[in-house]
Write an enzyme that holds these catalytic residues in place. Structure first.
Site, PDB file in Angstrom:
ATOM      1  NE  ARG A 202       0.194  -5.312   4.557  1.00 20.52           N
ATOM      2  CZ  ARG A 202      -0.597  -4.311   4.908  1.00 20.52           C
ATOM      3  NH1 ARG A 202      -0.107  -3.257   5.539  1.00 20.52           N
ATOM      4  NH2 ARG A 202      -1.879  -4.353   4.661  1.00 20.52           N
TER       5      ARG A 202
ATOM      6  CD  GLU B  97      -5.642   0.146   8.324  1.00 21.54           C
ATOM      7  OE1 GLU B  97      -6.320   1.080   7.861  1.00 21.54           O
ATOM      8  OE2 GLU B  97      -4.573   0.344   8.932  1.00 21.54           O
TER       9      GLU B  97
ATOM     10  CG  ASN C  24      -1.981  -2.045   9.649  1.00 20.38           C
ATOM     11  OD1 ASN C  24      -1.075  -2.872   9.590  1.00 20.38           O
ATOM     12  ND2 ASN C  24      -2.704  -1.680   8.604  1.00 20.38           N
TER      13      ASN C  24
ATOM     14  CE1 TYR D  95       0.784   4.619  10.302  1.00 18.31           C
ATOM     15  CE2 TYR D  95      -1.076   3.105  10.402  1.00 18.31           C
ATOM     16  CZ  TYR D  95       0.029   3.614   9.739  1.00 18.31           C
ATOM     17  OH  TYR D  95       0.376   3.116   8.513  1.00 18.31           O
TER      18      TYR D  95
ATOM     19  CD  GLU E 153      -0.716   0.051   6.928  1.00 18.88           C
ATOM     20  OE1 GLU E 153      -1.089   1.147   7.404  1.00 18.88           O
ATOM     21  OE2 GLU E 153      -1.335  -0.557   6.045  1.00 18.88           O
TER      22      GLU E 153
HETATM   23  C1  FCB Z   1      -3.569   2.984   7.068  1.00 17.91           C
HETATM   24  C2  FCB Z   1      -3.669   2.426   5.667  1.00 17.91           C
HETATM   25  C3  FCB Z   1      -2.520   2.795   4.771  1.00 17.91           C
HETATM   26  C4  FCB Z   1      -2.059   4.210   5.018  1.00 17.91           C
HETATM   27  C5  FCB Z   1      -1.822   4.468   6.479  1.00 17.91           C
HETATM   28  C6  FCB Z   1      -1.298   5.839   6.800  1.00 17.91           C
HETATM   29  O1  FCB Z   1      -4.847   3.110   7.599  1.00 17.91           O
HETATM   30  O2  FCB Z   1      -3.759   1.017   5.695  1.00 17.91           O
HETATM   31  O3  FCB Z   1      -2.900   2.550   3.454  1.00 17.91           O
HETATM   32  O4  FCB Z   1      -2.976   5.093   4.480  1.00 17.91           O
HETATM   33  O5  FCB Z   1      -3.005   4.253   7.190  1.00 17.91           O
END
Ligand code: FCB
Length: 444
Positions: free
Chosen positions: A76, A165, A291, A293, A350
């Site tokens: 990607r 995002e 995405n 985290y 992500e």
């Molecule tokens: C996300 C972004 C990516 C990177 C990660 C850690 O928010 O899409 O570009 O910075 O965080």
């Protein structure tokens, strides 16, 4: 627990143009809002700019070879709009198009499936000078840019994402001011959000018209929240956070309109909605990019508006950011998206972790990153077995890169990049990822 993945599952890595390419003035590339922002003193922690980043503009063949070495079958990446149309809405720069065309050929020759993000934050500065995404004319400029790119690459690229995002593009960049263009105005931020959604909805059929077998999606970032206590105040704060962060984009795209609680909380900062806008946004997508985290734990100290995110419960391995490691939330998130929204396909676009990596005798023993990724992919087979149509996992990131306002301090890569020499070193996590992809299963 079953730890195998369905045949054909995508094991990818992800990057973004501004974060890896460098070469910010090469071959006619125009200035982007990130060039301007990074050149402004005090905006980037390390004082760095997008040059050299990882010089991937020059080293893309080496980078594709490294992808192959770490076993990735998908990649990607994003296109830099100012390479394609340097001033945003004027002349087309063939050299910019050629770069991405060559990259795609290199990927396909290596057996790696390209996933292209059209907008991962590097807006041409010339458009920002005219109001940026808050100006509706940017929607038309984006559509022309999109058509140009799909026309060139659509014969070979079948997976397209409009925006990465939108919460970051709008709120983080225009209300909080931490990212380019660094504005601090809620009304502007919400106008940006609205125009992004309209541009997404209008781009979807346009991409399909030029690439009939395209799969088209959008990438949203999610931070599912839980209350710190049982208090009604915390419950209200969680709900407001959820609507502002997780639903503000998802609900309009899926035909539910803007979430009501957040809409009224925003008061007169809410965007103007023109006739037809809300319908346009609901153009059916083929997949949603997710995405993820970390989760948020929210504590309200006086009113939902003052609520704070406090993540103190579990290991905070991502040292500089304080993001909590909590993989169960990824499973819950995917399950919720499927049961409540019933989207045709979900892709984790992500997920990854930032650690202070050290090179030791030419190697990087990033065991904590392996643990983070392993914990997250371990929840996926069950989710898939329960019927969630998850078709891929993209690790952020292929390699250490320019991590926006943190500069190159925050390393997220499976591959280590020495900023001085540009030497690349496959970290232990990259070697482990290769075994995961080869086995199509979670391995130790
Ligand atoms: C996300 C972004 C990516 C990177 C990660 C850690 O928010 O899409 O570009 O910075 O965080």
């Amino acid at each position: 627990m079953k730890k195998e993945f369905p045949k054909g599952f995508r094991w990818g890595t992800a990057t973004a143009s501004f974060q890896i390419e460098g070469a910010t003035t090469a071959d006619g590339r125009g200035e982007s809002i990130w060039d301007r922002f990074a050149a402004t003193p005090g905006k980037i922690l390390t004082g760095e700019t997008g040059d050299p980043a990882c010089e991937s503009y020059y080293r893309y063949k080496e980078d594709v070879a490294l992808m192959k070495k770490i076993g990735a079958n998908a990649y990607r990446f994003s296109i830099a709009w100012p390479r394609i149309i340097p001033d945003g809405d004027g002349a087309i720069n063939e050299k910019g198009l050629a770069y991405y065309s060559n990259l795609v050929d290199e990927l396909l020759a290596a057996g790696i499936e390209p996933f292209v993000t059209l907008y991962h934050w590097d807006l041409p500065q010339a458009l920002q000078d005219k109001g940026g995404w808050a100006n509706r004319a940017t929607i038309d400029a984006f559509l022309r840019y999109t058509e140009t790119v799909v026309e060139k690459l659509g014969d070979r690229v079948k997976n397209w994402m409009t925006h990465n995002e939108p919460w970051c593009i709008s709120i983080l960049s225009n209300e909080i001011g931490a990212h380019a263009p660094g504005l601090r105005d809620t009304r502007t931020a919400l106008a940006v959000a609205h125009n992004l959604l309209v541009s997404h909805g209008r781009a979807v059929p346009l991409i399909r018209a030029r690439c009939p077998d395209a799969k088209v999606g959008i990438v949203l970032n999610f931070a599912p929240a839980q209350p710190a206590t049982d208090s009604p105040e915390d419950a209200a704060a969680v709900q407001l956070h959820h609507e502002k962060f997780n639903l503000w984009f998802l609900d309009p795209i899926t035909g539910r309109g803007y979430p009501k609680g957040a809409w009224s909380a925003y008061g007169d900062a809410v965007p103007e909605i023109l006739d037809g806008d809300m319908g346009v946004m609901t153009a059916p997508i083929d997949f949603l990019g997710v995405n993820f985290y970390s989760r948020s734990i929210i504590h309200d100290e006086s009113s939902p508006r003052n609520a704070k995110i406090i993540n103190r419960r579990n290991p905070r391995n991502m040292m500089a950011r304080g993001w909590e490691v909590y993989p169960k939330t990824l499973a819950d998130l995917l399950t919720w998206l499927h049961s409540d929204y019933n989207l045709p396909e979900l892709v984790v676009t992500e997920n990854g972790a930032m650690y202070d990596d050290v090179v030791w005798n030419g190697e990087v023993h990033d065991l904590a990153r392996i643990e983070y990724i392993k914990a997250h992919i371990s929840v996926l087979p069950d989710v898939i077995e329960k019927g969630v149509p998850l078709t891929g996992y993209f690790c952020w990131s292929l390699m250490d890169n320019f991590e926006w306002a943190q500069g190159t301090r925050d390393r997220f890569g499976l591959i280590y990049v020495d900023v001085e020499t540009q030497e690349r070193i496959i970290k232990d996590s990259g070697k482990w990822f290769a075994r995961v992809a080869a086995a199509n299963a979670v391995v130790d």
